[in-house]
Enzyme design. Structure first.
Site, PDB file in Angstrom:
ATOM      1  N   LYS A 166       3.442  11.391 -10.975  1.00 35.86           N
ATOM      2  CA  LYS A 166       3.069  10.650 -12.107  1.00 35.86           C
ATOM      3  C   LYS A 166       3.502   9.612 -12.072  1.00 35.86           C
ATOM      4  O   LYS A 166       4.398   9.748 -12.670  1.00 35.86           O
ATOM      5  CB  LYS A 166       2.352  11.875 -13.904  1.00 35.86           C
ATOM      6  CG  LYS A 166       1.785  12.649 -13.293  1.00 35.86           C
ATOM      7  CD  LYS A 166       1.316  12.700 -14.544  1.00 35.86           C
ATOM      8  CE  LYS A 166       0.083  13.662 -15.178  1.00 35.86           C
ATOM      9  NZ  LYS A 166       0.421  13.735 -16.868  1.00 35.86           N
ATOM     10  N   HIS A 171       9.766  11.108 -27.522  1.00 31.46           N
ATOM     11  CA  HIS A 171       8.371  11.965 -27.415  1.00 31.46           C
ATOM     12  C   HIS A 171       9.028  13.554 -27.431  1.00 31.46           C
ATOM     13  O   HIS A 171       8.549  14.355 -28.133  1.00 31.46           O
ATOM     14  CB  HIS A 171       8.093  11.244 -25.671  1.00 31.46           C
ATOM     15  CG  HIS A 171       7.714  12.802 -25.204  1.00 31.46           C
ATOM     16  ND1 HIS A 171       6.273  12.621 -25.609  1.00 31.46           N
ATOM     17  CD2 HIS A 171       7.838  12.909 -24.326  1.00 31.46           C
ATOM     18  CE1 HIS A 171       5.583  13.465 -25.379  1.00 31.46           C
ATOM     19  NE2 HIS A 171       6.723  14.195 -24.453  1.00 31.46           N
ATOM     20  N   HIS A 219       2.128  19.059 -28.587  1.00 31.11           N
ATOM     21  CA  HIS A 219       1.907  17.296 -26.843  1.00 31.11           C
ATOM     22  C   HIS A 219       0.446  17.532 -28.339  1.00 31.11           C
ATOM     23  O   HIS A 219       0.431  16.509 -28.337  1.00 31.11           O
ATOM     24  CB  HIS A 219       1.428  17.040 -25.234  1.00 31.11           C
ATOM     25  CG  HIS A 219       2.830  16.963 -25.020  1.00 31.11           C
ATOM     26  ND1 HIS A 219       4.011  18.214 -25.030  1.00 31.11           N
ATOM     27  CD2 HIS A 219       3.082  16.103 -24.723  1.00 31.11           C
ATOM     28  CE1 HIS A 219       4.980  18.244 -24.327  1.00 31.11           C
ATOM     29  NE2 HIS A 219       4.062  16.550 -23.876  1.00 31.11           N
ATOM     30  N   ARG A 277      -2.425  23.312 -15.576  1.00 30.53           N
ATOM     31  CA  ARG A 277      -1.243  22.253 -15.902  1.00 30.53           C
ATOM     32  C   ARG A 277      -1.473  21.697 -17.584  1.00 30.53           C
ATOM     33  O   ARG A 277      -0.713  21.248 -17.838  1.00 30.53           O
ATOM     34  CB  ARG A 277      -1.750  20.854 -15.020  1.00 30.53           C
ATOM     35  CG  ARG A 277      -0.665  20.140 -15.008  1.00 30.53           C
ATOM     36  CD  ARG A 277      -1.035  18.585 -13.938  1.00 30.53           C
ATOM     37  NE  ARG A 277       0.249  17.947 -13.764  1.00 30.53           N
ATOM     38  CZ  ARG A 277       0.592  17.006 -12.731  1.00 30.53           C
ATOM     39  NH1 ARG A 277      -0.346  17.683 -11.677  1.00 30.53           N
ATOM     40  NH2 ARG A 277       2.000  16.196 -12.860  1.00 30.53           N
ATOM     41  N   GLU A 323      -3.935  17.386 -12.522  1.00 30.48           N
ATOM     42  CA  GLU A 323      -4.771  17.690 -14.194  1.00 30.48           C
ATOM     43  C   GLU A 323      -4.796  18.975 -13.601  1.00 30.48           C
ATOM     44  O   GLU A 323      -5.291  19.512 -13.528  1.00 30.48           O
ATOM     45  CB  GLU A 323      -5.131  16.567 -14.600  1.00 30.48           C
ATOM     46  CG  GLU A 323      -5.182  16.447 -15.907  1.00 30.48           C
ATOM     47  CD  GLU A 323      -3.847  16.246 -16.243  1.00 30.48           C
ATOM     48  OE1 GLU A 323      -3.860  16.441 -17.718  1.00 30.48           O
ATOM     49  OE2 GLU A 323      -3.142  15.551 -15.668  1.00 30.48           O
ATOM     50  N   LYS A 379       7.222  23.916 -13.476  1.00 34.19           N
ATOM     51  CA  LYS A 379       6.483  22.764 -13.622  1.00 34.19           C
ATOM     52  C   LYS A 379       6.308  22.237 -12.109  1.00 34.19           C
ATOM     53  O   LYS A 379       4.854  22.706 -11.728  1.00 34.19           O
ATOM     54  CB  LYS A 379       7.636  21.470 -14.230  1.00 34.19           C
ATOM     55  CG  LYS A 379       6.522  20.021 -13.999  1.00 34.19           C
ATOM     56  CD  LYS A 379       7.137  19.312 -14.772  1.00 34.19           C
ATOM     57  CE  LYS A 379       5.182  17.598 -14.506  1.00 34.19           C
ATOM     58  NZ  LYS A 379       5.809  16.676 -15.603  1.00 34.19           N
ATOM     59  N   GLU A 428      11.425  19.441 -24.090  1.00 33.47           N
ATOM     60  CA  GLU A 428      10.407  20.026 -22.953  1.00 33.47           C
ATOM     61  C   GLU A 428      10.692  21.139 -22.487  1.00 33.47           C
ATOM     62  O   GLU A 428      10.383  21.958 -21.753  1.00 33.47           O
ATOM     63  CB  GLU A 428      10.112  18.866 -22.177  1.00 33.47           C
ATOM     64  CG  GLU A 428      10.111  17.433 -22.603  1.00 33.47           C
ATOM     65  CD  GLU A 428       8.527  17.493 -22.602  1.00 33.47           C
ATOM     66  OE1 GLU A 428       7.627  18.370 -21.863  1.00 33.47           O
ATOM     67  OE2 GLU A 428       7.682  16.481 -23.018  1.00 33.47           O
ATOM     68  N   HIS A 468       2.074  14.103 -30.527  1.00 32.44           N
ATOM     69  CA  HIS A 468       1.333  12.803 -29.860  1.00 32.44           C
ATOM     70  C   HIS A 468       0.511  12.105 -30.599  1.00 32.44           C
ATOM     71  O   HIS A 468       1.012  10.779 -31.396  1.00 32.44           O
ATOM     72  CB  HIS A 468       0.007  12.768 -28.987  1.00 32.44           C
ATOM     73  CG  HIS A 468       0.593  12.374 -27.364  1.00 32.44           C
ATOM     74  ND1 HIS A 468      -0.252  13.190 -26.331  1.00 32.44           N
ATOM     75  CD2 HIS A 468       1.766  11.985 -26.842  1.00 32.44           C
ATOM     76  CE1 HIS A 468       0.467  13.634 -25.563  1.00 32.44           C
ATOM     77  NE2 HIS A 468       1.763  12.657 -25.800  1.00 32.44           N
ATOM     78  N   ARG A 489       1.098  -1.422   0.501  1.00 36.40           N
ATOM     79  CA  ARG A 489      -0.257   0.207  -0.427  1.00 36.40           C
ATOM     80  C   ARG A 489       1.119   1.294  -0.239  1.00 36.40           C
ATOM     81  O   ARG A 489       0.459   2.484   0.446  1.00 36.40           O
ATOM     82  CB  ARG A 489      -1.063   0.036   0.989  1.00 36.40           C
ATOM     83  CG  ARG A 489      -2.360  -1.002   0.993  1.00 36.40           C
ATOM     84  CD  ARG A 489      -3.289  -0.990   2.139  1.00 36.40           C
ATOM     85  NE  ARG A 489      -4.023  -2.132   1.647  1.00 36.40           N
ATOM     86  CZ  ARG A 489      -4.063  -3.543   2.283  1.00 36.40           C
ATOM     87  NH1 ARG A 489      -2.924  -3.382   2.741  1.00 36.40           N
ATOM     88  NH2 ARG A 489      -4.772  -4.011   2.027  1.00 36.40           N
ATOM     89  N   ASN A 549       0.579  20.647 -21.756  1.00 34.24           N
ATOM     90  CA  ASN A 549       0.430  19.744 -22.695  1.00 34.24           C
ATOM     91  C   ASN A 549       0.977  20.753 -24.106  1.00 34.24           C
ATOM     92  O   ASN A 549       0.731  19.973 -25.761  1.00 34.24           O
ATOM     93  CB  ASN A 549      -1.058  19.659 -23.192  1.00 34.24           C
ATOM     94  CG  ASN A 549      -0.915  18.505 -21.871  1.00 34.24           C
ATOM     95  OD1 ASN A 549      -0.128  17.356 -22.003  1.00 34.24           O
ATOM     96  ND2 ASN A 549      -2.246  18.010 -21.490  1.00 34.24           N
TER      97      ASN A 549
HETATM   98 ZN    ZN Z   1       6.270  15.630 -22.368  1.00 40.11          ZN
END
Ligand code: ZN
Ligand code: ADP
Length: 352
Positions: A138, A260, A243, A236, A232, A222, A180, A247, A116, A240
């Site tokens: 994350k 990436h 992205h 936030r 999120e 960040k 980034e 993506h 846990r 993106n």
């Molecule tokens: Zn990224």
């Protein structure tokens, strides 16, 4: 040394940035009955001895993963949890994540579910992981339906950023990390963008004073974005930038052609063009962005697929609901805003 306090109430932790800090690991490892190092084969080959020396005299076990995204699986989680039990880890043990985003995501996930939840320390070894995944908490793994579709929010106990480790990072990976980095300048801090331009060559030459300061600024941005908004949504979302298109490029090329960060660089290039064509930013700023992205030597020519298939790919992305595409677009120097466009509008703007 550059330091940064990430304030998240009870879950607050510090980030320490210095070349060579790995050797001081024992001083930052906190109290535990045992440590469990998670790393990959490349890193173990390069730094296994240095890690062992840094933990000399402390009880620890080690698990070495095959490098690459395929290690981020439920199957691997089960294997790691079994290994943790076999090594006798208790609720008072801690994981040391030594690696790039893959190791960090997996280690954080395992730490969050083992008995846990146990503590974990992060030692990110790629520029991308140092400026991106070391803040925000994350964790995640990939499932057959998509990347990072299972995961948790789980904060580390401390993050040690050893910029000396970047000496062995392949140049392509370094450039991907810079993607980034440039993003932070464009979404939040025009002064940082200027500093990236002025120190560009120093970064590639591993000028540690320049790099350590750069990484601290990125982590700070960040941290302030996710600190205001830990789980999120709204603010936030600006992370993106680049992205939505990035993506789609990664998916269309089956995650084979681009790293990436490279896809994000190309995504930022096209999303900035969208902003210019919508008259959100000046010609001069648009050129400044294109020039900076160009200095990474990334080619923005998309030859593997058509603009039509790019837009179609974005339309089917789960993040774009009801066929409306959501973009974070530059609207001023170091500033971005969310816009929605229909696929038709997007295609028309991109083709113009
Ligand atoms: Zn990224
Ligand atoms: P990312 O942080 O970009 O998600 P990954 O975890 O996928 O990175 O790592 C990218 C590749 O770089 C892997 O093959 C990994 O073994 C390798 N790598 C990571 N850090 C270093 C380093 N400091 N030196 C050499 N290779 C590294």
């Amino acid at each position: 040394m550059e330091t940064l306090a990430v304030s998240l109430g009870e879950k607050s932790y510090n980030i320490y940035i210095k070349e060579g800090i790995l050797a001081d690991l024992a001083a930052y490892s906190g109290v535990a009955d045992k440590w469990f190092i998670l790393t990959d084969e490349n890193l173990d080959r390069l730094y296994g001895t240095a890690l062992a020396a840094a933990l000399e005299g402390l009880p620890y076990a080690k698990f070495v993963l095959p490098p690459g995204e395929t290690s981020k699986s439920f199957h691997m989680v089960e294997t790691i949890i079994d290994a943790m039990l076999a090594a006798g880890l208790t609720r008072h043990s801690a994981i040391i994540a030594f690696g790039g985003g893959v190791v960090g995501d997996l280690a954080g996930f395992c730490a969050s579910i083992y008995m846990r939840g146990i503590r974990y320390l992060q030692i990110p070894t790629t520029l991308l992981a140092q400026v991106d995944s070391s803040v925000g908490g994350k964790t995640g793994i990939n499932v057959s339906q998509g990347k990072n579709m299972a995961g948790t929010f789980y904060q580390p106990q401390v993050v040690l950023i050893d910029t000396g480790l970047l000496a062995t990072l392949p140049q392509r990976e370094f450039t991907a990390g810079l993607g980034e980095v440039i993003k932070y300048g464009l979404i939040y801090d025009y002064q940082l963008l200027q500093s990236i331009k002025n120190n560009f060559v120093r970064f590639y030459n591993l000028d540690f004073a320049a790099l350590n300061s750069l990484i601290r600024q990125c982590c700070q941005i960040k941290a302030s974005i996710v600190g205001q908004d830990e789980t999120e949504r709204d603010l936030r979302k600006i992370l993106n930038f680049g992205h939505t298109i990035g993506h789609a490029i990664e998916t269309l090329t089956h995650y084979q052609r681009y790293l990436h960060g490279e896809a994000v660089l190309i995504g930022m290039h096209y999303e900035s063009l969208l902003a210019k064509k919508m008259n959100l930013i000046s010609e001069a700023y648009s050129q400044e962005i294109a020039d900076l992205i160009g200095r990474t030597n990334i080619s923005a020519d998309l030859t593997d697929f058509s603009l039509t298939s790019l837009v179609e790919q974005m339309r089917t992305d789960k993040k774009n609901q009801d066929g409306i595409l959501s973009f974070i677009l530059p609207t001023g120097l170091g500033r971005v805003t969310e816009y929605t466009l229909t696929p038709q509008q997007t295609l028309a703007l991109l083709s113009r």
